[in-house]
Scaffold this active site. Structure first.
Site, short mmCIF file in Angstrom:
data_model
loop_
_atom_site.label_atom_id
_atom_site.label_comp_id
_atom_site.label_asym_id
_atom_site.label_seq_id
_atom_site.Cartn_x
_atom_site.Cartn_y
_atom_site.Cartn_z
N ASP A 283 6.27 -24.78 6.72
CA ASP A 283 6.53 -23.34 6.77
C ASP A 283 5.21 -22.57 6.70
OD1 ASP A 283 5.98 -23.81 4.12
OD2 ASP A 283 7.78 -22.84 3.32
N SER A 284 4.09 -23.30 6.61
CA SER A 284 2.78 -22.67 6.78
C SER A 284 2.66 -22.08 8.18
CB SER A 284 1.65 -23.67 6.52
OG SER A 284 1.88 -24.87 7.25
N ASP B 219 10.03 -28.46 7.15
CA ASP B 219 10.18 -27.67 5.93
C ASP B 219 11.45 -26.84 5.97
OD1 ASP B 219 8.37 -27.93 3.84
OD2 ASP B 219 6.84 -26.70 4.83
N LYS C 248 11.86 -31.20 4.13
CA LYS C 248 11.07 -31.10 2.90
C LYS C 248 11.52 -29.86 2.14
CE LYS C 248 6.43 -30.01 2.78
NZ LYS C 248 6.45 -28.74 2.03
N GLU D 197 10.83 -27.49 -1.57
CA GLU D 197 9.95 -27.21 -2.70
C GLU D 197 10.78 -27.08 -3.98
OE1 GLU D 197 7.45 -23.82 -1.96
OE2 GLU D 197 6.67 -24.66 -0.08
N GLU E 156 0.88 -30.66 -4.39
CA GLU E 156 -0.10 -29.70 -3.87
C GLU E 156 -0.91 -29.09 -5.01
OE1 GLU E 156 1.45 -26.89 -1.05
OE2 GLU E 156 -0.41 -25.72 -1.02
O1 KIV Z 1 3.89 -25.80 4.85
C1 KIV Z 1 2.97 -26.63 4.73
O2 KIV Z 1 2.06 -26.72 5.54
C2 KIV Z 1 3.02 -27.50 3.57
C3 KIV Z 1 1.81 -28.35 3.30
C4 KIV Z 1 0.73 -27.54 2.73
C5 KIV Z 1 2.12 -29.51 2.45
O3 KIV Z 1 3.97 -27.51 2.85
#
Ligand code: KIV
Length: 272
Positions: free
Chosen positions: A52-53, A91, A121, A123, A190
């Site tokens: 989600d970056s 994500d 993934k 969080e 992280e």
């Molecule tokens: O969204 C992302 O890029 C991440 C990484 C920093 C692990 O969750």
């Protein structure tokens, strides 16, 4: 194998477990589009994270919070179309799983059905266990994410290193154990102290992949734009830049503009 073989052996969650057991380090990078994912896959990177970056590096938002489920699916489906070997982890965006486990399951199913990704993934630790359990019951592999969890940035207030104090470190250890017990296939840690990350990696049997978490873990992940040096203003201590694409791209764009302005481009051999 460095060539993009037409039928390479695909990486699965099981492969990652075997890699941990045999002491082989796992490589993971983010990707958000077809062209970049093709190169990452060709480089035999084990896991591609559609992070989600994307909210930051693709859309220019300050945080990861605004990106939507449909936008994540758009990025993930572009990546999946490019990939022959890597495991594609997607994500789950902010707001798509925190409400309740039923909503979490329907978000995860939508991601899997519409993007073709191989895993999701999420969080968080014990506070999202119900959602993780429900998603796992549908046969969807889940990667956990602890430590600095950017979807909670407004709770933390800052992007500094997490779990430096005993209480938070202990909580992270409990969370990691809980994620393993419930059935997550891997955990991202992280921005936490290297010693704590190494302790977690030794304690759990599933792979632990670090970002800003030192070298004592089972693998590493970086955001692709960061490691390529596309954004020259982002320079955290944990980041190793493998290129300075900002400079190379700037030079290419400036050279192109000069050639267009001077009339040098296109020349006779570049014309029909
Ligand atoms: O969204 C992302 O890029 C991440 C990484 C920093 C692990 O969750």
């Amino acid at each position: 194998m460095s060539v993009h073989a037409s039928n390479p052996k695909k990486i699965t969650t099981h492969t990652l477990l075997e890699m941990k057991q045999s002491g082989q380090k796992i490589s993971m990078l983010t990707a958000y589009d077809y062209s970049m994912a093709r190169i990452v896959d060709e480089a035999n990177i084990d896991v591609i994270l559609v992070g989600d970056s994307a909210s930051n590096v693709m859309a220019g938002h300050e945080t990861t919070l605004p990106i939507t489920l449909d936008q994540m699916i758009y990025h993930a489906s572009s990546v999946v179309r490019a990939v022959k070997r890597s495991l594609v982890v997607v994500d789950m965006p902010f707001g798509s799983y925190q409400g309740n486990s039923k909503e979490a399951l329907s978000s995860a199913i939508k991601i899997m059905k519409e993007s073709g990704g191989h895993a999701v993934k999420m969080e968080g630790g014990q506070e999202i266990l119900d959602s993780i359990k429900r998603i796992l019951t549908a046969g969807i592999p889940v990667m956990g994410h602890l430590g600095l969890t950017p979807q909670s940035i407004y709770k933390f207030g800052t992007y500094v290193v997490r779990a430096k104090e005993d209480e938070e470190a202990q909580r992270l250890i409990e969370d990691a154990k809980a994620l393993e017990e419930v059935g997550c296939f891997a955990i991202v840690l992280e921005k936490i102290p290297a010693a704590l990350a190494a302790k977690v990696a030794q304690m759990v049997n599933i792979p632990v992949i670090g970002i800003g978490a030192g070298n004592g873990v089972d693998g590493q992940v970086l955001v692709i734009h960061d490691m390529l040096g596309i954004n020259n203003e982002f320079n955290p201590r944990f980041l190793r830049k493998y290129n300075n694409l900002h400079q190379h791209m700037l030079q290419a764009f400036e050279a192109y503009k000069k050639d267009v302005q001077s009339g040098d481009f296109p020349n006779a051999t570049e014309s029909y």
